[in-house]
Motif scaffolding. Structure first.
Motif, short mmCIF file in Angstrom:
data_model
loop_
_atom_site.label_atom_id
_atom_site.label_comp_id
_atom_site.label_asym_id
_atom_site.label_seq_id
_atom_site.Cartn_x
_atom_site.Cartn_y
_atom_site.Cartn_z
N SER A 19 0.85 -1.19 0.00
CA SER A 19 0.00 0.00 0.00
C SER A 19 0.88 1.24 0.00
O SER A 19 1.86 1.33 0.75
CB SER A 19 -0.92 0.02 1.23
OG SER A 19 -1.68 1.22 1.26
N ALA A 52 -3.19 3.64 -2.96
CA ALA A 52 -3.24 2.37 -3.70
C ALA A 52 -3.07 1.22 -2.71
O ALA A 52 -2.30 1.31 -1.75
CB ALA A 52 -2.14 2.31 -4.76
N GLY A 67 -2.76 -3.17 -2.95
CA GLY A 67 -2.67 -4.26 -3.91
C GLY A 67 -2.04 -5.51 -3.33
O GLY A 67 -1.55 -5.54 -2.20
N LYS A 69 -4.73 -4.58 -8.03
CA LYS A 69 -4.57 -3.33 -7.30
C LYS A 69 -5.81 -2.47 -7.42
O LYS A 69 -6.48 -2.46 -8.45
CB LYS A 69 -3.34 -2.57 -7.85
CG LYS A 69 -3.05 -1.26 -7.14
CD LYS A 69 -1.70 -0.70 -7.59
CE LYS A 69 -1.66 -0.41 -9.07
NZ LYS A 69 -0.40 0.26 -9.47
N ALA A 70 -6.10 -1.76 -6.33
CA ALA A 70 -7.18 -0.77 -6.32
C ALA A 70 -6.55 0.59 -6.00
O ALA A 70 -5.77 0.71 -5.06
CB ALA A 70 -8.23 -1.12 -5.27
N GLU A 71 -6.91 1.60 -6.79
CA GLU A 71 -6.37 2.95 -6.61
C GLU A 71 -7.51 3.94 -6.41
O GLU A 71 -8.53 3.88 -7.10
CB GLU A 71 -5.54 3.36 -7.83
CG GLU A 71 -4.32 2.51 -8.05
CD GLU A 71 -3.60 2.87 -9.35
OE1 GLU A 71 -2.60 3.62 -9.27
OE2 GLU A 71 -4.05 2.41 -10.41
N LYS A 72 -7.31 4.86 -5.48
CA LYS A 72 -8.29 5.90 -5.19
C LYS A 72 -7.63 7.26 -5.34
O LYS A 72 -6.57 7.52 -4.77
CB LYS A 72 -8.82 5.74 -3.76
CG LYS A 72 -9.97 6.66 -3.40
CD LYS A 72 -11.25 6.27 -4.13
CE LYS A 72 -12.45 7.07 -3.64
NZ LYS A 72 -13.69 6.70 -4.37
N THR A 130 -11.99 5.84 -8.76
CA THR A 130 -11.53 4.56 -8.23
C THR A 130 -11.19 3.66 -9.41
O THR A 130 -12.01 3.48 -10.31
CB THR A 130 -12.58 3.89 -7.34
OG1 THR A 130 -12.95 4.77 -6.28
CG2 THR A 130 -12.04 2.60 -6.75
N HIS A 131 -9.99 3.12 -9.40
CA HIS A 131 -9.50 2.34 -10.53
C HIS A 131 -9.03 0.98 -10.04
O HIS A 131 -8.25 0.90 -9.08
CB HIS A 131 -8.36 3.07 -11.23
CG HIS A 131 -7.84 2.36 -12.43
ND1 HIS A 131 -8.57 2.17 -13.57
CD2 HIS A 131 -6.62 1.79 -12.67
CE1 HIS A 131 -7.84 1.52 -14.46
NE2 HIS A 131 -6.66 1.27 -13.94
N TYR A 132 -9.50 -0.10 -10.67
CA TYR A 132 -9.09 -1.46 -10.34
C TYR A 132 -8.34 -2.05 -11.51
O TYR A 132 -8.72 -1.84 -12.67
CB TYR A 132 -10.31 -2.33 -10.02
CG TYR A 132 -11.18 -1.81 -8.90
CD1 TYR A 132 -10.88 -2.11 -7.58
CD2 TYR A 132 -12.29 -0.99 -9.17
CE1 TYR A 132 -11.68 -1.63 -6.54
CE2 TYR A 132 -13.08 -0.51 -8.15
CZ TYR A 132 -12.78 -0.83 -6.83
OH TYR A 132 -13.56 -0.34 -5.82
N SER A 133 -7.29 -2.82 -11.21
CA SER A 133 -6.50 -3.41 -12.29
C SER A 133 -5.97 -4.78 -11.86
O SER A 133 -5.69 -5.02 -10.69
CB SER A 133 -5.33 -2.50 -12.68
OG SER A 133 -4.46 -2.31 -11.58
#
Length: 338
Positions: free
Chosen positions: A277, A296, A298, A312-315, A328-331
Motif C-alpha cells: 500500500s 493504492a 494491492g 490493485k485498487a487505486e483511489k 476509483t480504478h481497479y487493475s
C-alpha cells in the motif's frame, strides 16, 4: 604398479571434486546446526542465504555463531564506511574474520550493520523495483479498452535512499478517450538515525481529460522508518508542500499544504505473496474544506523469482472550490521485479 596407483589417485580426485561445493558459504548457528549455500546479503538483522535445497532462507542474525565464505563481500560496521573483504573465515562464536591479504581482521558479528556483494561503482548500492502492467478489454454494448502501466523503484547506499515512481493510464470507451493521465515522482531520503530520515520530493501529474489538468508539487519534511527487513518495510513521512494546480478551463491556483505519505509492503506465505500500500493525504493550509487523497492497495503473487501477477485498487480524490475529482480504478495484470 605405478599405472594402477596413478589411476586410483585420479579416480579419488574425480570423486572428491563433486563432493566439495564450489564457492559454498557456510553459516554456523549457535545451536550447533550448519547451513551451506551462498550468502546474498545481510541487512535489518536478517542474513539471506541462497540454497539449492530450500531456496532463499532468511536467518536471524542473533542466531549466527560464525561464517565462512570464498566470495568477495562488502562488510559495513556503520552506515557509511565499509571494508571490502576477499572472503570470510570462521572465528570464535560471535565473531568472524575478514580476509584481506596478509592482514586478516576479526570483528564482532554484533558490530556488522550490512554485508553484501560490492557493486562496480557504488559498492553498497541496494537497488530494487518492479514494473506492473495491466490490460483490460471489454466487448459489449459499450466497448472498453484500458491500459495501465506503473513503475516503482528504490535505491539505497549509505545514509541516502532514492525513490522514484511513474504511472500511465489510458482508457477508451467506444473509441472515445475517457481516461488519459500520467504521473512521475522522485524523492530523496537522508537518514539521520536508524529510523528517522529527512525527505525532499518533487511530483508532476498530467491529465488530459479531468478538470484538474496539471499538478506540480515540491515538498520536504521528516520521516520515520518503522522497519525494513526481509519480510517487508513500512515508513511514513510528514511533508510541507508547495502545490501548483492548472485547471482545464485555464484557471490556476497555488497553495501550501501539509501531507502524510506512507509506503508499506509485507511478504506472506514464504514470500510467495506481497501485500502493499502506498499513498498520500494532503490538506491545504489556506482552505479548511479542500483536501486530496491518492492511495493504492494491492497484492502480488510471485510466479517466478522475477515475474508476478498483481491486482490493485487505486483511489484518487481532489476536493476543491475550483475542481473536483473522485476516481476509483481497479487493475489486474502482470509484473516483473528485481
Amino acid at each position: 604398479m605405478f599405472s594402477k596407483t596413478f589411476t586410483r589417485t585420479l579416480l579419488g580426485l574425480a570423486l572428491a571434486v563433486p563432493a566439495t561445493p564450489l564457492l559454498a558459504d557456510t553459516v554456523w548457528l549457535k545451536n550447533g546446526d550448519r547451513l551451506t549455500g551462498k550468502i546474498k546479503f545481510y541487512e535489518g538483522k536478517k542474513l539471506l542465504l541462497q540454497t539449492d535445497y530450500g531456496g532463499a532462507i532468511a536467518v536471524d542474525w542473533d542466531k549466527v555463531a560464525t561464517l565462512e565464505s570464498d566470495q568477495e563481500l562488502l562488510v559495513k560496521e556503520n552506515a557509511v564506511v565499509g571494508e571490502r573483504a576477499k572472503g570470510l573465515q570462521p572465528a570464535d562464536p560471535g565473531k568472524v574474520t575478514l580476509v584481506n591479504g596478509s592482514a586478516p581482521k576479526t570483528v564482532e558479528l554484533a558490530s556488522i550493520k550490512q554485508m553484501l556483494k560490492p557493486k562496480p561503482l557504488v559498492e553498497d548500492l541496494v537497488w530494487s523495483g518492479n514494473i506492473d502492467a495491466a490490460l483490460d478489454y471489454k466487448r459489449a454494448e459499450s466497448d472498453t479498452d484500458d491500459y495501465d502501466v506503473n513503475l516503482e523503484t528504490q535505491a539505497r547506499h549509505g545514509l541516502w535512499r532514492h525513490n522514484a515512481t511513474a504511472g500511465y493510464n489510458r482508457e477508451f470507451q467506444d473509441d472515445l478517450v475517457t481516461t488519459d493521465n500520467w504521473d512521475a515522482e522522485y524523492a530523496l531520503d537522508r537518514f539521520l538515525t536508524e529510523h528517522w530520515f529527512w525527505q525532499g520530493r518533487i511530483e508532476y501529474k498530467r491529465d488530459q481529460v479531468e478538470e484538474v489538468a496539471r499538478q506540480r508539487t515540491i515538498g520536504t519534511g521528516p520521516g520515520y522508518q518503522f522497519w525494513d527487513n526481509e519480510l517487508g518495510a513500512f515508513s511514513v513521512a510528514g511533508l510541507l508542500n508547495r502545490s501548483d494546480y492548472e485547471y482545464a478551463n485555464g484557471e490556476s491556483d497555488n497553495f501550501y499544504a501539509v501531507s502524510m505519505k506512507w509506503d508499506y509492503n509485507r511478504y506472506l506465505i514464504g514470500k510467495s505473496f506481497e501485500l502493499f500500500s502506498t499513498g498520500e493525504a494532503s490538506k491545504p493550509l489556506a482552505n479548511a474544506a479542500d483536501y486530496t487523497l491518492d492511495a493504492a492497495l494491492g497484492l502480488r503473487y510471485k510466479v517466478t523469482d522475477w515475474a508476478s501477477l498483481n491486482m490493485k485498487a487505486e483511489k484518487d480524490i481532489v476536493s476543491g472550490s475550483d475542481g473536483d475529482l473522485d476516481e476509483t480504478h481497479y487493475s489486474i495484470g502482470f509484473g516483473v521485479g528485481w
